[in-house]
Structure formats: C-alpha cells, structure tokens
Scaffold this motif. Structure first.
Motif, PDB file in Angstrom:
ATOM      1  N   LEU A  28       0.836  -1.198   0.000  1.00 19.32           N
ATOM      2  CA  LEU A  28       0.000   0.000   0.000  1.00 19.32           C
ATOM      3  C   LEU A  28       0.874   1.253   0.000  1.00 19.32           C
ATOM      4  O   LEU A  28       2.001   1.242   0.503  1.00 19.32           O
ATOM      5  N   GLU A  29       0.343   2.333  -0.563  1.00 25.00           N
ATOM      6  CA  GLU A  29       1.065   3.598  -0.569  1.00 25.00           C
ATOM      7  C   GLU A  29       0.173   4.693   0.028  1.00 25.00           C
ATOM      8  O   GLU A  29      -0.976   4.858  -0.400  1.00 25.00           O
ATOM      9  N   PRO A  30       0.689   5.445   0.992  1.00 25.60           N
ATOM     10  CA  PRO A  30      -0.114   6.515   1.594  1.00 25.60           C
ATOM     11  C   PRO A  30      -0.216   7.733   0.687  1.00 25.60           C
ATOM     12  O   PRO A  30       0.736   8.081  -0.014  1.00 25.60           O
ATOM     13  N   GLY A  31      -1.389   8.375   0.707  1.00 26.35           N
ATOM     14  CA  GLY A  31      -1.593   9.607  -0.041  1.00 26.35           C
ATOM     15  C   GLY A  31      -1.420  10.812   0.860  1.00 26.35           C
ATOM     16  O   GLY A  31      -0.855  10.714   1.954  1.00 26.35           O
ATOM     17  N   ILE A  37       0.927   2.091   8.092  1.00 29.67           N
ATOM     18  CA  ILE A  37       1.162   1.562   9.441  1.00 29.67           C
ATOM     19  C   ILE A  37       1.486   0.068   9.359  1.00 29.67           C
ATOM     20  O   ILE A  37       0.757  -0.701   8.725  1.00 29.67           O
ATOM     21  N   ARG A  38       2.576  -0.317  10.001  1.00 27.43           N
ATOM     22  CA  ARG A  38       2.857  -1.740  10.180  1.00 27.43           C
ATOM     23  C   ARG A  38       2.080  -2.198  11.410  1.00 27.43           C
ATOM     24  O   ARG A  38       2.320  -1.736  12.524  1.00 27.43           O
ATOM     25  N   VAL A  39       1.118  -3.077  11.197  1.00 25.23           N
ATOM     26  CA  VAL A  39       0.179  -3.460  12.261  1.00 25.23           C
ATOM     27  C   VAL A  39       0.861  -4.342  13.298  1.00 25.23           C
ATOM     28  O   VAL A  39       1.517  -5.340  12.964  1.00 25.23           O
ATOM     29  N   SER A  71      -3.355  -1.423  16.446  1.00 26.32           N
ATOM     30  CA  SER A  71      -2.206  -0.605  16.835  1.00 26.32           C
ATOM     31  C   SER A  71      -1.034  -0.958  15.929  1.00 26.32           C
ATOM     32  O   SER A  71      -0.991  -2.035  15.322  1.00 26.32           O
ATOM     33  N   GLY A  72      -0.092  -0.043  15.841  1.00 33.10           N
ATOM     34  CA  GLY A  72       1.074  -0.296  15.012  1.00 33.10           C
ATOM     35  C   GLY A  72       2.032   0.876  15.011  1.00 33.10           C
ATOM     36  O   GLY A  72       1.902   1.809  15.817  1.00 33.10           O
ATOM     37  N   VAL A  73       2.981   0.819  14.088  1.00 33.47           N
ATOM     38  CA  VAL A  73       4.006   1.858  13.962  1.00 33.47           C
ATOM     39  C   VAL A  73       3.949   2.434  12.555  1.00 33.47           C
ATOM     40  O   VAL A  73       3.854   1.690  11.571  1.00 33.47           O
ATOM     41  N   GLU A 103      -1.176  -7.065   7.490  1.00 33.02           N
ATOM     42  CA  GLU A 103       0.163  -6.694   7.946  1.00 33.02           C
ATOM     43  C   GLU A 103       0.375  -5.187   7.936  1.00 33.02           C
ATOM     44  O   GLU A 103       1.083  -4.642   8.797  1.00 33.02           O
ATOM     45  N   TYR A 104      -0.226  -4.517   6.968  1.00 33.05           N
ATOM     46  CA  TYR A 104      -0.091  -3.071   6.843  1.00 33.05           C
ATOM     47  C   TYR A 104      -1.457  -2.463   6.522  1.00 33.05           C
ATOM     48  O   TYR A 104      -2.282  -3.086   5.854  1.00 33.05           O
ATOM     49  N   VAL A 105      -1.665  -1.229   6.999  1.00 36.48           N
ATOM     50  CA  VAL A 105      -2.866  -0.488   6.650  1.00 36.48           C
ATOM     51  C   VAL A 105      -2.486   0.953   6.341  1.00 36.48           C
ATOM     52  O   VAL A 105      -1.456   1.450   6.801  1.00 36.48           O
TER      53      VAL A 105
END
Length: 282
Positions: A28-31, A37-39, A71-73, A103-105
């Motif tokens: 995924l790529e953030p806009g 976020i790594r969950v 939660s994540g980083v 795994e990521y969001v």
C-alpha cells in the motif's frame, strides 16, 4: 504483504470464520495526509462479528479485509503527515479497500491516536473503539443531565469504561449481567448496583432501583427481549440508547403505551457519526 480475507458474508458465524484465509496483496502507498502503518495487533470486536455475518452498518464489496481498529508503527507517510513517521499509533479504519486484519494499513492522520512510548501495544489495539464508544454514550448522559444510567452487557469492555468514566463524573450506574460470577466480580471491583437478568425478580428489582435513583437513561448493547424488559422498567421521560446487538435479535416486548403516554424514547448511537461530529466541533 499478507492480509486476512473474507470471501463472502455468511449469517452462520462459524462458517464465516472458517471461510477466512490469508492472502498476498500488493504493498500500500499513503496519499496526502495519510500514513502507512505496520500493524502490531488488531482485535476482534462484536462489530467485526456482525461484519463477517453481513449484518453491520458497513458493508464492503467482497472479498474484503475485516477489522476496524488496531495498533502499530508508522513506517511511511504522505504529504502532510511526515511528522508521524516512527510514531506508535492506535488507528480506526472503515475504508472499502482496507482492514486492520492485515500486515499493513493506510489511514488518514485524523483517525489516529499517537501513543506514549510506555503504552502497551496490545492494549492500544483496543483503544480506538471501546473507550470512545463509552465517552460518546456518556456525552448523552451529560446532555440530558442524567445522574444515573442503566447498562446491560455490564461485564464487557465498553461497560467497564462507562463505569470508570461515570464514577469520575459522579454518575451512578446500574449494571445488568447474565452470570452470577460476573455479579461477584463487578462487586469486588467496586460496582454498587449489579442485577442478574435471570433473577426471577429482575424486572421488579430494576423498576424499584430505577425509580429510587431516577435512572432515565439506559445503554443497550444486547437488543432482543432484554432491551424491552429494561425499557419497560424505566421511569417516565426515559431514553434507551442502542449501541449494539449482541443477541442478534431485534428489540422486542416494548410497551407502546410507555412511548405514547410516558414520553419514553429509543434512540441509537453510531460511533463513526459521533467521531465525525467531534472532528467538526474541533
């Protein structure tokens, strides 16, 4: 990147859960104003169960990724969110193409809570829904100037937050539970008024206590016949706020005369709408 996938909704929750599988997907790529976020962890709430069954307010095109919080980083950021990189966060997401059981969001920065480094990340995974639901419900009590509330499913997490916040606000709580051992636990934790719904005298006791404490507001997480029993036991000018449907049954047994002649009402609480209202206000 791996994600949990729900291939189709199924009203049989066992079949719905057994249909879940892990799949691979593109990164995924953030806009703009978004972060990747790594969950670390993502819980399974009653809303997730309802989603798997196709009975929740949010319906995504299937196959879909379940999960509304976690939660994540933050590992990557789009324009306007660079200051969040490497931050520990709790997040709330409802987007069509994203779910926390992954795994990521990607999430908008407005839907994050930046965490203190000392906060346990497992606990933080449950931070975005239950505490805010409790706070939103208690806002109703404050607006109505109610000094006592009734809540069912009182052994659950939302109820625990309601109890603690209500104590801090000087609001009495009448707790309703299904099991005797929960009565014991809550009383050991300091709960003052705990009723067992299977008690033969439950309705009589609730009606008496509601009258004594002027309990004109109830939070219903269950629905079904229990909601009707609580509503009927409440005094005039009372409101029951539905925020869950744990029984999976419609509210029943309501005395229509109470609606007509005693100014009693039933309303609903929707967390996403409340959060949007908070964003508009601040």
């Amino acid at each position: 990147m791996k994600k949990v996938v729900l291939p189709a909704y199924n009203k049989n929750i066992i079949k719905a859960i057994r249909s879940l599988h892990v799949d691979e997907c593109n990164p995924l790529e953030p806009g703009k104003d978004e972060v990747l976020i790594r969950v670390h962890a993502a819980p399974c709430n009653p809303s997730d169960i309802a989603f798997l069954m196709g009975g929740y307010n949010i319906v995504k095109k299937v196959p879909a990724v379940p999960g509304f919080e976690g939660s994540g980083v933050v590992v990557e950021a789009g324009e306007g969110a660079e200051d969040l990189i490497d931050k520990k966060v709790s997040f709330f997401i409802q987007e069509e193409d994203c779910g926390s059981w992954s795994e990521y969001v990607v999430s908008n920065r407005k839907k994050l809570v930046v965490l203190d480094d000392a906060m346990d990340m497992d606990q933080a995974a449950c931070f975005a829904i239950n505490p805010f639901t409790a706070r939103g419900l208690l806002d109703i009590a404050l607006l109505r100037d109610n000094h006592t509330i009734i809540q069912n499913a009182a052994g659950g997490q939302v109820a625990a937050f309601v109890r603690q916040m209500a104590t801090d606000m000087g609001i009495e709580v009448i707790d309703i539970v299904r099991k005797e051992r929960t009565v014991t636990r809550l009383k050991e934790e300091g709960a003052r008024h705990v009723l067992l719904e299977s008690d033969p005298d439950f309705e009589q006791k609730l009606k008496k206590l509601a009258a004594e404490l002027d309990a004109r507001l109830a939070f219903d997480a269950v629905g079904g016949a229990l909601a009707g029993r609580i509503f009927n036991a409440m005094p005039s000018d009372a409101e029951m706020v539905a925020y869950g449907g744990l029984s999976t049954r419609p509210v029943s047994g309501i005395d229509s005369m109470d609606l007509i002649f005693r100014d009693k009402i039933i309303s609903g609480f929707n967390l996403p709408e409340w959060r949007e209202q908070m964003d508009d206000d601040f």
